[in-house]
Scaffold this motif. Structure first.
Motif, PDB file in Angstrom:
ATOM      1  N   ALA A  35       2.520  33.186  79.651  1.00 17.78           N
ATOM      2  CA  ALA A  35       2.499  33.950  78.402  1.00 17.78           C
ATOM      3  C   ALA A  35       3.617  34.991  78.379  1.00 17.78           C
ATOM      4  CB  ALA A  35       1.146  34.634  78.226  1.00 17.78           C
ATOM      5  N   ARG A  36       3.828  35.653  79.478  1.00 12.42           N
ATOM      6  CA  ARG A  36       4.883  36.661  79.546  1.00 12.42           C
ATOM      7  C   ARG A  36       6.265  36.013  79.560  1.00 12.42           C
ATOM      8  NH1 ARG A  36       0.180  37.929  80.807  1.00 12.42           N
ATOM      9  NH2 ARG A  36      -0.629  40.059  80.797  1.00 12.42           N
ATOM     10  N   LEU A  37       6.360  34.855  80.194  1.00  8.50           N
ATOM     11  CA  LEU A  37       7.619  34.113  80.164  1.00  8.50           C
ATOM     12  C   LEU A  37       7.951  33.665  78.742  1.00  8.50           C
ATOM     13  CD1 LEU A  37       9.982  32.652  81.508  1.00  8.50           C
ATOM     14  CD2 LEU A  37       8.422  30.770  82.062  1.00  8.50           C
ATOM     15  N   THR A  38       6.952  33.207  78.000  1.00  5.44           N
ATOM     16  CA  THR A  38       7.174  32.804  76.616  1.00  5.44           C
ATOM     17  C   THR A  38       7.657  33.980  75.780  1.00  5.44           C
ATOM     18  OG1 THR A  38       5.381  31.195  76.847  1.00  5.44           O
ATOM     19  CG2 THR A  38       6.147  31.672  74.618  1.00  5.44           C
ATOM     20  N   GLY A  39       7.014  35.124  75.956  1.00  8.11           N
ATOM     21  CA  GLY A  39       7.463  36.309  75.238  1.00  8.11           C
ATOM     22  C   GLY A  39       8.901  36.654  75.537  1.00  8.11           C
ATOM     23  N   CYS A  40       9.297  36.545  76.799  1.00  8.49           N
ATOM     24  CA  CYS A  40      10.683  36.845  77.178  1.00  8.49           C
ATOM     25  C   CYS A  40      11.660  35.839  76.570  1.00  8.49           C
ATOM     26  CB  CYS A  40      10.817  36.858  78.697  1.00  8.49           C
ATOM     27  SG  CYS A  40      10.004  38.265  79.486  1.00  8.49           S
ATOM     28  N   LEU A  41      11.270  34.567  76.504  1.00  8.48           N
ATOM     29  CA  LEU A  41      12.121  33.562  75.860  1.00  8.48           C
ATOM     30  C   LEU A  41      12.324  33.905  74.392  1.00  8.48           C
ATOM     31  CD1 LEU A  41      10.645  30.274  77.393  1.00  8.48           C
ATOM     32  CD2 LEU A  41      12.901  31.236  77.861  1.00  8.48           C
ATOM     33  N   PHE A  42      11.255  34.318  73.705  1.00  2.60           N
ATOM     34  CA  PHE A  42      11.384  34.696  72.298  1.00  2.60           C
ATOM     35  C   PHE A  42      12.297  35.908  72.144  1.00  2.60           C
ATOM     36  CE2 PHE A  42       6.960  32.821  71.106  1.00  2.60           C
ATOM     37  CZ  PHE A  42       7.505  31.556  71.075  1.00  2.60           C
ATOM     38  N   VAL A  43      12.169  36.869  73.039  1.00  3.82           N
ATOM     39  CA  VAL A  43      13.018  38.060  72.970  1.00  3.82           C
ATOM     40  C   VAL A  43      14.488  37.677  73.110  1.00  3.82           C
ATOM     41  CG1 VAL A  43      13.660  40.172  74.188  1.00  3.82           C
ATOM     42  CG2 VAL A  43      11.252  39.692  73.727  1.00  3.82           C
ATOM     43  N   LEU A  44      14.797  36.815  74.065  1.00  2.00           N
ATOM     44  CA  LEU A  44      16.185  36.433  74.317  1.00  2.00           C
ATOM     45  C   LEU A  44      16.814  35.709  73.132  1.00  2.00           C
ATOM     46  CD1 LEU A  44      15.928  35.188  78.017  1.00  2.00           C
ATOM     47  CD2 LEU A  44      17.083  37.254  77.196  1.00  2.00           C
ATOM     48  N   LEU A  45      15.998  34.965  72.386  1.00  2.00           N
ATOM     49  CA  LEU A  45      16.520  34.182  71.257  1.00  2.00           C
ATOM     50  C   LEU A  45      16.222  34.821  69.912  1.00  2.00           C
ATOM     51  CD1 LEU A  45      18.039  31.620  72.065  1.00  2.00           C
ATOM     52  CD2 LEU A  45      16.224  32.065  73.710  1.00  2.00           C
ATOM     53  N   ALA A  46      15.716  36.048  69.903  1.00  2.00           N
ATOM     54  CA  ALA A  46      15.290  36.689  68.661  1.00  2.00           C
ATOM     55  C   ALA A  46      16.489  37.140  67.830  1.00  2.00           C
ATOM     56  CB  ALA A  46      14.414  37.902  68.978  1.00  2.00           C
ATOM     57  N   PRO A  47      16.399  37.025  66.502  1.00  2.00           N
ATOM     58  CA  PRO A  47      17.442  37.594  65.649  1.00  2.00           C
ATOM     59  C   PRO A  47      17.445  39.122  65.701  1.00  2.00           C
ATOM     60  CG  PRO A  47      15.611  36.745  64.321  1.00  2.00           C
ATOM     61  CD  PRO A  47      15.358  36.320  65.730  1.00  2.00           C
ATOM     62  N   ARG A  48      16.313  39.717  66.093  1.00  2.00           N
ATOM     63  CA  ARG A  48      16.207  41.176  66.262  1.00  2.00           C
ATOM     64  C   ARG A  48      15.747  41.429  67.696  1.00  2.00           C
ATOM     65  NH1 ARG A  48      14.250  39.254  61.661  1.00  2.00           N
ATOM     66  NH2 ARG A  48      14.896  40.126  59.652  1.00  2.00           N
ATOM     67  N   ARG A  49      16.657  41.285  68.627  1.00  2.00           N
ATOM     68  CA  ARG A  49      16.290  41.270  70.043  1.00  2.00           C
ATOM     69  C   ARG A  49      15.655  42.578  70.497  1.00  2.00           C
ATOM     70  NH1 ARG A  49      21.084  39.185  73.475  1.00  2.00           N
ATOM     71  NH2 ARG A  49      20.767  37.500  71.982  1.00  2.00           N
ATOM     72  N   SER A  50      16.250  43.703  70.131  1.00  2.00           N
ATOM     73  CA  SER A  50      15.715  44.983  70.593  1.00  2.00           C
ATOM     74  C   SER A  50      14.336  45.242  69.994  1.00  2.00           C
ATOM     75  CB  SER A  50      16.677  46.121  70.240  1.00  2.00           C
ATOM     76  OG  SER A  50      16.853  46.214  68.833  1.00  2.00           O
ATOM     77  N   GLU A  51      14.141  44.865  68.712  1.00  2.00           N
ATOM     78  CA  GLU A  51      12.833  45.039  68.091  1.00  2.00           C
ATOM     79  C   GLU A  51      11.788  44.144  68.748  1.00  2.00           C
ATOM     80  OE1 GLU A  51      12.777  44.819  63.805  1.00  2.00           O
ATOM     81  OE2 GLU A  51      14.844  45.546  63.704  1.00  2.00           O
ATOM     82  N   ALA A  52      12.189  42.924  69.090  1.00  2.00           N
ATOM     83  CA  ALA A  52      11.263  41.998  69.738  1.00  2.00           C
ATOM     84  C   ALA A  52      10.827  42.545  71.093  1.00  2.00           C
ATOM     85  CB  ALA A  52      11.916  40.627  69.894  1.00  2.00           C
ATOM     86  N   LEU A  53      11.768  43.048  71.869  1.00  2.00           N
ATOM     87  CA  LEU A  53      11.440  43.598  73.182  1.00  2.00           C
ATOM     88  C   LEU A  53      10.557  44.832  73.050  1.00  2.00           C
ATOM     89  CD1 LEU A  53      11.772  43.631  76.246  1.00  2.00           C
ATOM     90  CD2 LEU A  53      13.892  44.945  75.922  1.00  2.00           C
ATOM     91  N   SER A  54      10.915  45.707  72.124  1.00  2.00           N
ATOM     92  CA  SER A  54      10.136  46.928  71.937  1.00  2.00           C
ATOM     93  C   SER A  54       8.709  46.611  71.489  1.00  2.00           C
ATOM     94  CB  SER A  54      10.827  47.813  70.893  1.00  2.00           C
ATOM     95  OG  SER A  54      10.042  48.941  70.590  1.00  2.00           O
ATOM     96  N   CYS A  55       8.576  45.691  70.547  1.00  2.00           N
ATOM     97  CA  CYS A  55       7.247  45.339  70.052  1.00  2.00           C
ATOM     98  C   CYS A  55       6.414  44.680  71.153  1.00  2.00           C
ATOM     99  CB  CYS A  55       7.374  44.407  68.847  1.00  2.00           C
ATOM    100  SG  CYS A  55       5.803  44.016  68.056  1.00  2.00           S
ATOM    101  N   MET A  56       7.021  43.781  71.927  1.00  2.00           N
ATOM    102  CA  MET A  56       6.280  43.106  72.983  1.00  2.00           C
ATOM    103  C   MET A  56       5.771  44.094  74.028  1.00  2.00           C
ATOM    104  SD  MET A  56       7.438  39.940  75.468  1.00  2.00           S
ATOM    105  CE  MET A  56       8.590  40.927  76.452  1.00  2.00           C
ATOM    106  N   THR A  57       6.631  44.973  74.492  1.00  2.00           N
ATOM    107  CA  THR A  57       6.225  45.911  75.544  1.00  2.00           C
ATOM    108  C   THR A  57       5.247  46.963  75.024  1.00  2.00           C
ATOM    109  OG1 THR A  57       8.214  47.237  75.090  1.00  2.00           O
ATOM    110  CG2 THR A  57       8.352  45.609  76.867  1.00  2.00           C
TER     111      THR A  57
END
Length: 313
Positions: free
Chosen positions: A213-235
């Motif tokens: 599950a955490r690996l999937t989240g990291c994959l989405f963050v790496l490919l996100a159009p809003r990478r910093s927002e994706a990382l911030s929201c996930m954490t």
């Protein structure tokens, strides 16, 4: 590392073929076979007349039986295969039905297409096939939210987790994981019938999905159009989810798209007040499902590429 190569083969075959409907009509699917076994154990061992402690013990025994049987089949099949490249290809082909990347994509796209065309009735019908909430109560935002959440969560449960365990352990890993996940889907929920009997199934599934599950989240963050927002929201928001695992890919996807997910919903006529992921963002629209599918496709290609590097570099 040969197992990683086998998972690349499995992902490639699934991307090309999926699980054809004519094949399903003839032989079913390995998950449906597992489902019949689990259903038989549930009917036979989960008796309403038994005290909760006994039903919990029966559930532990039933889960271990199903998982042990599945792992044993994987070990037996793997032992029959010759070594080298032939083994990698054959393991990949045998693992192919247990990787559901194309099926997940097609089911979510089937929601996006009519919703973008303004056919909310067809979109409700399509979303009812992938989520348990009441479709009649869903407007465009609710349909889009349900589809995106299903895509994010099932990317972990349906692709990343089985591939992860398959890359580590080969056929015993991927078949054993699918047994765990099917157990959780069938008996791991908090209903009157399965509160005690499904306790072990739910806990084992939580453990099996912790890393994927955490690996999937990291994959989405790496490919996100809003990478910093994706990382911030996930954490920030992943731990707010009712599930210890599903919040990671869902929160990453919410941040990636700049929308809010989860929140209140209706299951079987009963309202549940779930916390929002990415609260304060706008509600998702039909176009956001298409963008989520783009993130998903890229994440699965990155996963396959990483496995290929592990296997062949």
């Amino acid at each position: 590392m040969g197992f990683a190569g086998a998972m690349v083969v499995a992902m490639a075959v699934d991307a090309l073929l999926g699980w054809p409907s004519w094949l399903f009509a003839r032989i079913g699917h390995p998950v449906t076979w597992l489902g019949r076994l689990i259903g038989a154990i549930d009917i036979t061992w989960n008796r309403a007349s038994d005290p909760p402690a006994f039903r919990r013990a029966a559930g532990v025994a039933g889960a271990l039986l199903v998982i042990g049987f599945s792992v044993a089949i994987g070990c037996a099949l793997q032992a029959l295969l010759s070594s080298g490249w032939i083994q990698i290809v054959l393991i990949g082909i045998l693992a192919w039905p247990l990787v559901a990347s194309r099926s997940l994509h097609d089911h979510v796209a089937a929601v996006a297409n009519p919703l973008m065309a303004g056919d909310i009735t067809a979109a409700r019908e399509a979303v009812s096939r992938i989520v348990g909430r009441d479709p009649a109560a869903l407007d465009e935002a609710g349909i889009a939210r349900a589809a995106i959440e299903s895509l994010a969560e099932n990317a972990s449960d349906g692709i990343v987790a089985p591939v992860f365990w398959g890359a580590l352990l080969g056929l015993p890993g991927i078949i054993g994981y699918k047994a765990i996940n099917t157990l959780d889907s069938m008996i791991g929920h908090r209903s009157e019938r399965h509160e005690a009997f499904g306790w072990a199934a739910a806990r084992i599934d939580d453990v099996a999905n912790f890393i994927p599950a955490r690996l999937t989240g990291c994959l989405f963050v790496l490919l996100a159009p809003r990478r910093s927002e994706a990382l911030s929201c996930m954490t920030r928001d992943a731990r707010r989810h009712r599930s210890p695992n599903a919040g990671w890919p869902e929160a990453a996807m919410a941040g990636a798209l700049g929308v809010r997910l989860s929140g209140p919903r209706i299951y079987h006529g009963s309202a549940t007040d779930e916390p929002w992921l990415n609260e304060g963002a706008r509600d998702p629209r039909a176009a956001d499902i298409a963008e989520a599918l783009t993130v998903y496709r890229r994440a699965m290609m990155l996963l396959a590429g990483l496995l290929a590097i592990l296997a062949f570099a």
